[in-house]
Design a protein around this motif. Structure first.
Motif, mmCIF file in Angstrom:
data_model
loop_
_atom_site.group_PDB
_atom_site.id
_atom_site.type_symbol
_atom_site.label_atom_id
_atom_site.label_comp_id
_atom_site.label_asym_id
_atom_site.label_seq_id
_atom_site.Cartn_x
_atom_site.Cartn_y
_atom_site.Cartn_z
ATOM 1 N N ILE A 20 -109.356 19.100 48.498
ATOM 2 C CA ILE A 20 -109.095 17.689 48.169
ATOM 3 C C ILE A 20 -110.421 16.930 48.249
ATOM 4 N N ILE A 21 -110.744 16.237 47.167
ATOM 5 C CA ILE A 21 -112.019 15.510 47.153
ATOM 6 C C ILE A 21 -111.747 14.010 47.181
ATOM 7 N N LEU A 22 -112.294 13.358 48.170
ATOM 8 C CA LEU A 22 -112.071 11.924 48.358
ATOM 9 C C LEU A 22 -113.354 11.152 48.070
ATOM 10 N N GLU A 23 -113.185 9.931 47.555
ATOM 11 C CA GLU A 23 -114.355 9.064 47.357
ATOM 12 C C GLU A 23 -114.999 8.736 48.694
ATOM 13 N N GLU A 24 -114.139 8.457 49.667
ATOM 14 C CA GLU A 24 -114.651 7.953 50.940
ATOM 15 C C GLU A 24 -113.601 8.152 52.021
ATOM 16 N N THR A 25 -114.041 8.406 53.217
ATOM 17 C CA THR A 25 -113.144 8.376 54.368
ATOM 18 C C THR A 25 -113.975 8.065 55.603
ATOM 19 N N ASP A 26 -113.288 7.920 56.750
ATOM 20 C CA ASP A 26 -114.067 7.691 57.970
ATOM 21 C C ASP A 26 -114.783 8.976 58.372
ATOM 22 N N SER A 27 -114.013 10.050 58.504
ATOM 23 C CA SER A 27 -114.554 11.356 58.894
ATOM 24 C C SER A 27 -113.614 12.391 58.291
ATOM 25 N N THR A 28 -114.158 13.407 57.647
ATOM 26 C CA THR A 28 -113.263 14.410 57.040
ATOM 27 C C THR A 28 -112.484 15.161 58.120
ATOM 28 N N ASN A 29 -113.088 15.342 59.305
ATOM 29 C CA ASN A 29 -112.327 15.978 60.389
ATOM 30 C C ASN A 29 -111.130 15.112 60.780
ATOM 31 N N ALA A 30 -111.373 13.798 60.919
ATOM 32 C CA ALA A 30 -110.286 12.893 61.300
ATOM 33 C C ALA A 30 -109.241 12.819 60.190
ATOM 34 N N GLU A 31 -109.703 12.792 58.952
ATOM 35 C CA GLU A 31 -108.787 12.702 57.799
ATOM 36 C C GLU A 31 -107.875 13.941 57.751
ATOM 37 N N LEU A 32 -108.460 15.100 57.953
ATOM 38 C CA LEU A 32 -107.658 16.325 57.921
ATOM 39 C C LEU A 32 -106.653 16.316 59.073
ATOM 40 N N ALA A 33 -107.084 15.895 60.240
ATOM 41 C CA ALA A 33 -106.166 15.834 61.388
ATOM 42 C C ALA A 33 -105.002 14.895 61.091
ATOM 43 N N ARG A 34 -105.267 13.755 60.477
ATOM 44 C CA ARG A 34 -104.183 12.808 60.151
ATOM 45 C C ARG A 34 -103.203 13.444 59.185
ATOM 46 N N ARG A 35 -103.743 14.115 58.162
ATOM 47 C CA ARG A 35 -102.855 14.708 57.154
ATOM 48 C C ARG A 35 -101.990 15.817 57.748
ATOM 49 N N LEU A 36 -102.509 16.501 58.747
ATOM 50 C CA LEU A 36 -101.739 17.598 59.343
ATOM 51 C C LEU A 36 -100.523 17.091 60.104
ATOM 52 N N GLN A 37 -100.594 15.841 60.552
ATOM 53 C CA GLN A 37 -99.454 15.297 61.301
ATOM 54 C C GLN A 37 -98.204 15.217 60.449
ATOM 55 N N HIS A 38 -98.382 15.136 59.140
ATOM 56 C CA HIS A 38 -97.233 14.921 58.264
ATOM 57 C C HIS A 38 -96.876 16.169 57.466
#
Ligand code: BTN
Length: 260
Positions: A20-38
């Motif tokens: 998954i390629i994003l324009e921007e996020t805070d941190s890709t580690n944090a982004e992946l962790a958030r997505r895993l919650q759901h």
């Protein structure tokens, strides 16, 4: 058009699927962790997030990782190995060897304990491995990789300008972020599968051969014991660096080293 807008199909089975390629996020580690919650957790191994810019990149030892320009590859990969817990610290070293091997044909990379990737003594890339929770025997590890691909137009921020470098400053043919990502994902799958099937020993030996400070004097900073100087003698099977010091052999299990 940005180089990350074109994603050729990956030559891997698991790692990088999906990517998954994003324009921007805070941190890709944090982004992946958030997505895993759901998500259902058992089908996600290999999911990869790449961000063109990170606003709050995280480094090891609680540091900031500068990555708010488009010059860097910022990527996080989910690994879910079903292995004994005491093997997990090896994974970031496995990743370091995978990165080293992925680019060995184009640039003179080395590794500095535990998992910094260097070119000519300057830091090219870093790895931040973060463990989430475990589900039975399955562990969830978010493997974050940050690599400087292009020199920033204004140069590196002052606090890292003497110690950082970028890949394209060292190679003849410029390489894009997605090309680098594909090489790393492909190499990581090879090394990860080898580690799962055969263990750490052969990868440990490759790590030691690529280590910039093998048999060299180093100063290690280990959070609990302060500074320790000695000769780097070997990498232990649990990832500890073995230093020959005035007071005998010391194991460095956390922190970082400076080559003297
Ligand atoms: C280090 O301090 O050497 C590790 C740096 C790791 C940075 C990467 S960039 C992608 C991923 N997302 C983060 O917030 N950190 C890692």
């Amino acid at each position: 058009m940005n180089s990350l807008d074109h994603t050729p199909s990956l030559p891997t089975q698991v790692i990088g699927h999906p990517c998954i390629i994003l324009e921007e996020t805070d941190s890709t580690n944090a982004e992946l962790a958030r997505r895993l919650q759901h998500q259902a957790h058992n089908t996600l191994e290999g999911i990869t997030i790449i961000a063109k810019r990170q606003q709050q990149g995280r480094g090891r030892l609680g540091r900031v990782w500068h990555s708010d320009s488009q010059h860097q590859l910022c990527m996080s990969i989910l690994l879910t190995p079903s292995v004994e817990e005491n093997r997990l610290p090896q994974l970031s070293l496995v990743t370091a060897v995978a990165i080293w091997q992925a680019l060995a044909d184009i640039a003179p990379l080395s590794i500095k304990w535990p998992n910094d990737i260097l070119i000519q003594g300057k830091k090219l890339a870093g790895i931040l491995s973060e463990r989430r929770s475990s589900y039975g025997a399955q562990q969830q590890i978010i493997m974050g990789i940050g690599m400087n691909i292009h020199m920033p137009d204004q140069g590196f921020p002052e606090d890292i300008s003497d110690i950082a470098t970028a890949l394209n400053a060292h190679i003849q043919q410029p390489i894009s972020r997605i090309q680098v990502a594909m090489r790393i994902l492909s190499s990581l799958e090879t090394y990860y599968n080898e580690w799962l099937a055969y263990g750490f020993e052969s990868i440990r030996q490759q790590w030691w051969a690529a280590h910039a400070a093998s048999q060299q004097p180093v100063r290690a900073h280990d959070g609990n014991r302060g500074y320790i100087e000695g000769i780097a003698m070997d990498l232990d099977s649990d990832g500890a660096l073995l230093l020959h010091t005035n007071t005998g052999m010391q194991r460095i299990i956390a922190g970082e080293v400076h080559i003297l």
